[in-house]
Design an enzyme around this catalytic site. Sequence first.
Site, PDB file in Angstrom:
ATOM      1  N   LYS A 159       0.840  -1.355  -0.133  1.00  0.00           N
ATOM      2  CA  LYS A 159      -0.143  -0.017  -0.110  1.00  0.00           C
ATOM      3  C   LYS A 159       0.841   1.142   0.009  1.00  0.00           C
ATOM      4  O   LYS A 159       0.708   2.041  -0.835  1.00  0.00           O
ATOM      5  CB  LYS A 159      -0.870  -0.040   1.343  1.00  0.00           C
ATOM      6  CG  LYS A 159      -1.770   1.108   1.281  1.00  0.00           C
ATOM      7  CD  LYS A 159      -2.944   1.061   2.302  1.00  0.00           C
ATOM      8  CE  LYS A 159      -2.063   1.343   3.699  1.00  0.00           C
ATOM      9  NZ  LYS A 159      -3.318   1.376   4.804  1.00  0.00           N
ATOM     10  N   ASP A 218      -6.788   1.142   0.786  1.00  0.00           N
ATOM     11  CA  ASP A 218      -6.761   1.306   2.117  1.00  0.00           C
ATOM     12  C   ASP A 218      -8.193   1.098   2.763  1.00  0.00           C
ATOM     13  O   ASP A 218      -9.060   0.312   1.859  1.00  0.00           O
ATOM     14  CB  ASP A 218      -6.627   2.890   2.651  1.00  0.00           C
ATOM     15  CG  ASP A 218      -7.582   3.795   2.450  1.00  0.00           C
ATOM     16  OD1 ASP A 218      -8.247   3.651   1.509  1.00  0.00           O
ATOM     17  OD2 ASP A 218      -7.376   4.742   2.879  1.00  0.00           O
TER      18      ASP A 218
END
Length: 212
Positions: free
Chosen positions: A120, A138
């Site tokens: 991420k 997310d």
Amino acid sequence: MTPDRIEAFYTRLAAANPAPVTELAYSNPYTLLVAVVLSAQSTDIGVNKATRGLFAAASDPAAMLALGEASVRDHIRTIGLFNTKARNVIALSAILVAEHGGAVPADRDALERLPGVGRKTANVVLNTAFGQDTCAVDTHIFRVANRTGLAPGKTVLAVEDAIMARTPKRFLRNAHHWLILHGRYVCTARKPHCPACPVADLCDYPAKTPPV
């Protein structure tokens, strides 16, 4: 969500916010990387407060190493997991100096080898600092993708893959920012603001909140 609806979905988000940007404060790829590492399990607002003084003192890896772990820890002690994050910031800075000439690499594998950097974080840096077509998933994006039917998936990677596959090419660069901002301020977790949502009629969510 059908391809025609996906096209309309992004078109409307783009019209409302043609040039979306991250809400993390940064001045270069290195400070962006550090800010994203610090943002894990913390809010952007909280990270920005902590990094204001930190980045004034050190805005590149060599300066961060000179500052030292104890000082980094003091600057960021208001955010969660600050002890571990301080160690990671110093460790990744050391690697950047030793292996990359003090520069942040525009390469996923090299980024993910840095302490505290996962997929991420790498996606955010590649997209925001280097303009690559990536999407960091997310909790906000995971929720929006599944709730709306835009890119359903049971795992973060499945949602990322679905977003990358289903998003028209011209929207890919900004998709991450549009989706995270939409999830943060409109399609919120407990009570989405469906009456104010610009894409409510395109969304597959069956339990839309009614107008007040």
